[in-house]
Design a protein around this motif. Structure first.
Motif, PDB file in Angstrom:
ATOM      1  N   SER A 159       0.566 -10.337  -7.680  1.00  0.00           N
ATOM      2  CA  SER A 159      -0.569  -9.505  -7.293  1.00  0.00           C
ATOM      3  C   SER A 159      -0.533  -8.172  -8.026  1.00  0.00           C
ATOM      4  O   SER A 159      -1.455  -7.372  -7.896  1.00  0.00           O
ATOM      5  CB  SER A 159      -0.563  -9.275  -5.784  1.00  0.00           C
ATOM      6  OG  SER A 159       0.580  -8.529  -5.422  1.00  0.00           O
ATOM      7  N   GLN A 160       0.536  -7.923  -8.767  1.00  0.00           N
ATOM      8  CA  GLN A 160       0.661  -6.662  -9.507  1.00  0.00           C
ATOM      9  C   GLN A 160       1.701  -6.847 -10.617  1.00  0.00           C
ATOM     10  O   GLN A 160       2.591  -7.685 -10.516  1.00  0.00           O
ATOM     11  CB  GLN A 160       1.108  -5.536  -8.572  1.00  0.00           C
ATOM     12  CG  GLN A 160       2.317  -5.906  -7.712  1.00  0.00           C
ATOM     13  CD  GLN A 160       2.673  -4.831  -6.707  1.00  0.00           C
ATOM     14  OE1 GLN A 160       2.133  -3.741  -6.755  1.00  0.00           O
ATOM     15  NE2 GLN A 160       3.603  -5.124  -5.806  1.00  0.00           N
ATOM     16  N   THR A 161       1.557  -6.067 -11.692  1.00  0.00           N
ATOM     17  CA  THR A 161       2.528  -6.182 -12.785  1.00  0.00           C
ATOM     18  C   THR A 161       3.806  -5.394 -12.492  1.00  0.00           C
ATOM     19  O   THR A 161       4.734  -5.408 -13.297  1.00  0.00           O
ATOM     20  CB  THR A 161       1.919  -5.681 -14.119  1.00  0.00           C
ATOM     21  OG1 THR A 161       1.225  -4.458 -13.882  1.00  0.00           O
ATOM     22  CG2 THR A 161       0.967  -6.706 -14.702  1.00  0.00           C
ATOM     23  N   TYR A 185      -3.471 -11.438  -9.750  1.00  0.00           N
ATOM     24  CA  TYR A 185      -4.430 -12.201  -8.942  1.00  0.00           C
ATOM     25  C   TYR A 185      -4.480 -11.687  -7.508  1.00  0.00           C
ATOM     26  O   TYR A 185      -3.438 -11.480  -6.894  1.00  0.00           O
ATOM     27  CB  TYR A 185      -4.015 -13.678  -8.914  1.00  0.00           C
ATOM     28  CG  TYR A 185      -3.909 -14.309 -10.287  1.00  0.00           C
ATOM     29  CD1 TYR A 185      -4.956 -15.061 -10.803  1.00  0.00           C
ATOM     30  CD2 TYR A 185      -2.762 -14.141 -11.070  1.00  0.00           C
ATOM     31  CE1 TYR A 185      -4.870 -15.640 -12.056  1.00  0.00           C
ATOM     32  CE2 TYR A 185      -2.672 -14.712 -12.328  1.00  0.00           C
ATOM     33  CZ  TYR A 185      -3.723 -15.463 -12.820  1.00  0.00           C
ATOM     34  OH  TYR A 185      -3.633 -16.023 -14.068  1.00  0.00           O
ATOM     35  N   ARG A 186      -5.678 -11.482  -6.996  1.00  0.00           N
ATOM     36  CA  ARG A 186      -5.864 -11.066  -5.606  1.00  0.00           C
ATOM     37  C   ARG A 186      -7.177 -11.631  -5.097  1.00  0.00           C
ATOM     38  O   ARG A 186      -8.187 -11.544  -5.795  1.00  0.00           O
ATOM     39  CB  ARG A 186      -5.972  -9.535  -5.500  1.00  0.00           C
ATOM     40  CG  ARG A 186      -4.689  -8.812  -5.811  1.00  0.00           C
ATOM     41  CD  ARG A 186      -4.901  -7.309  -5.712  1.00  0.00           C
ATOM     42  NE  ARG A 186      -3.815  -6.612  -6.392  1.00  0.00           N
ATOM     43  CZ  ARG A 186      -3.729  -5.307  -6.522  1.00  0.00           C
ATOM     44  NH1 ARG A 186      -4.674  -4.538  -5.992  1.00  0.00           N
ATOM     45  NH2 ARG A 186      -2.705  -4.761  -7.143  1.00  0.00           N
ATOM     46  N   PRO A 187      -7.154 -12.183  -3.881  1.00  0.00           N
ATOM     47  CA  PRO A 187      -8.425 -12.714  -3.348  1.00  0.00           C
ATOM     48  C   PRO A 187      -9.351 -11.602  -2.870  1.00  0.00           C
ATOM     49  O   PRO A 187      -9.809 -11.602  -1.728  1.00  0.00           O
ATOM     50  CB  PRO A 187      -7.976 -13.628  -2.197  1.00  0.00           C
ATOM     51  CG  PRO A 187      -6.607 -13.181  -1.842  1.00  0.00           C
ATOM     52  CD  PRO A 187      -6.008 -12.464  -3.005  1.00  0.00           C
ATOM     53  N   VAL A 260     -13.802   6.810 -10.297  1.00  0.00           N
ATOM     54  CA  VAL A 260     -13.381   5.427 -10.087  1.00  0.00           C
ATOM     55  C   VAL A 260     -11.869   5.368 -10.252  1.00  0.00           C
ATOM     56  O   VAL A 260     -11.296   5.988 -11.157  1.00  0.00           O
ATOM     57  CB  VAL A 260     -14.078   4.472 -11.089  1.00  0.00           C
ATOM     58  CG1 VAL A 260     -13.447   3.081 -11.034  1.00  0.00           C
ATOM     59  CG2 VAL A 260     -15.569   4.393 -10.806  1.00  0.00           C
ATOM     60  N   GLU A 261     -11.231   4.631  -9.339  1.00  0.00           N
ATOM     61  CA  GLU A 261      -9.770   4.555  -9.391  1.00  0.00           C
ATOM     62  C   GLU A 261      -9.308   3.771 -10.621  1.00  0.00           C
ATOM     63  O   GLU A 261      -9.755   2.666 -10.887  1.00  0.00           O
ATOM     64  CB  GLU A 261      -9.271   3.861  -8.122  1.00  0.00           C
ATOM     65  CG  GLU A 261      -7.771   3.987  -7.944  1.00  0.00           C
ATOM     66  CD  GLU A 261      -7.287   3.114  -6.798  1.00  0.00           C
ATOM     67  OE1 GLU A 261      -7.836   3.259  -5.680  1.00  0.00           O
ATOM     68  OE2 GLU A 261      -6.398   2.291  -7.030  1.00  0.00           O
ATOM     69  N   MET A 262      -8.408   4.410 -11.361  1.00  0.00           N
ATOM     70  CA  MET A 262      -7.885   3.816 -12.584  1.00  0.00           C
ATOM     71  C   MET A 262      -6.556   3.103 -12.306  1.00  0.00           C
ATOM     72  O   MET A 262      -6.272   2.050 -12.859  1.00  0.00           O
ATOM     73  CB  MET A 262      -7.686   4.967 -13.577  1.00  0.00           C
ATOM     74  CG  MET A 262      -7.051   4.659 -14.871  1.00  0.00           C
ATOM     75  SD  MET A 262      -7.345   6.089 -15.984  1.00  0.00           S
ATOM     76  CE  MET A 262      -5.750   6.849 -15.967  1.00  0.00           C
TER      77      MET A 262
END
Ligand code: FA5
Length: 319
Positions: A159-161, A185-187, A260-262
């Protein structure tokens, strides 16, 4: 017979014409040569010898002419199929590098100039790298099955690198200065800035005396290099289990009317350093994880993340 046959075969200009001439002169049933052969039987013995020799001569001449006619047509067919190197070429239709690929390549180049090398990790991860080693306790909302793509109890699509931070530190002693780029990947519910599969660039720097000021400097320098000297970014206090203190980084969107969140960032939590065998008394580090789609969108003025995944060449060719 001989001169007429040779003329017919010599003039035959198509396979059909050759075949017609063959039947007329050399045909087994009612060809003209066959008729001449039959006449041989009716001759007196004294004349047979001369006639026979003449007959054989004509037969050989016609057969040779037939062979020649066939070869001539065959050569012409081959020549017609052959490549004419004097024709102008047709330009092959080339594909186009996807804007996200271009972004990833530029990130590798930019961070490379800041001294970061590239690390990789698997997209199918174990929960230890995705959660435990990142100081995310067994009971934590981030592990919710509704917020993750689990493949089994202990494996998932990452879900995160941030998983790659752990893999790098497990594999080498400090100092560390790496980035990792890849899919996560995240739903999540899809909208203009969210996709269920997206890319992150993770950064990790661990060494003696690394501070929050280094983190902010690197991120500001990066944002200006990639998004332009006039880009505005801001840091907001936040929380991640694997960094302390933590921040969220926003960029002023193209149009200039909203933030916008980066990405998220912070100083690597001492618990994380300890878990990979680093001594937090000796080294400190910062880490960040930025959304690549949003960087690409801000850079090119793209308003909807879904455009990046529709595969429309008319859109993709603009970048
Ligand atoms: C994280 O994923 C942390 N691992 C970041 C981090 C790394 C913090 C290292 C501290 C140290 P977050 O869930 O906020 O954080 O996601 C980071 C960025 O990914 C977001 O700011 C956004 O740019 C991008 N992002 C998140 N969800 C989506 C989504 N569904 N679609 C597209 N981009 C997304």
């Amino acid at each position: 017979l001989e001169s007429e046959g040779l003329a017919a075969l010599g003039a035959a200009d198509s396979p059909e014409a050759v075949e017609a001439a063959r039947i007329e002169y050399l045909g087994q049933k009612s060809g003209r040569l066959k008729a001449a052969q039959e006449r041989l039987r009716t001759l007196e013995p004294s004349g047979k010898r001369a006639y026979g020799q003449r007959f054989n001569g004509v037969k050989q001449a016609l057969e040779a002419a037939l062979e020649e006619a066939r070869t001539r047509l065959e050569r012409r067919a081959v020549a017609a199929d052959a490549l004419d190197v004097t024709l102008p070429g047709s330009r092959p239709r080339l594909g186009h590098r996807h804007p996200l690929t271009q972004t990833a390549d530029e990130l590798i180049d930019l961070f490379g100039r800041f001294g970061f090398s590239v690390a990789r990790g698997p997209e199918v991860e174990d929960t230890r790298h995705n959660f435990d080693a990142l100081n995310i306790p067994p009971v934590h909302p981030a592990r919710d099955p509704l917020d993750n793509f689990y493949l089994s109890e202990s494996t998932m699509l990452r879900s995160q690198t941030s998983t790659v931070q752990i893999r790098v530190m497990e594999a080498q002693p400090p100092p560390v200065r790496v980035i990792a780029i890849g899919r996560v990947y995240r739903p999540d519910t899809v909208d203009a800035t969210h996709s269920f599969m997206f890319h992150q660039v993770e950064g990790l720097m661990v060494d003696r005396g690394v501070t929050m000021a280094d983190l902010k400097t690197v991120l500001r320098l990066f944002a200006r290099s990639y998004l332009g000297q006039d880009v505005k970014i801001r840091f907001r206090p936040s929380f991640f289990p694997f960094t302390e203190p933590s921040v969220e980084v926003d960029m002023l969107w193209h149009g200039g009317d909203r933030w916008v969140e980066m990405g998220g960032a912070g100083m690597v939590d001492p618990n994380v350093l300890r878990a990979v065998g680093y001594d937090p008394e000796e080294v400190t580090g910062f880490a960040f994880g930025l959304g690549i789609e949003r960087l690409c969108m801000r850079r090119h003025g793209i308003d909807d993340i879904r455009l990046l995944y529709q595969g429309d060449v008319r859109f993709l060719e603009q970048f």
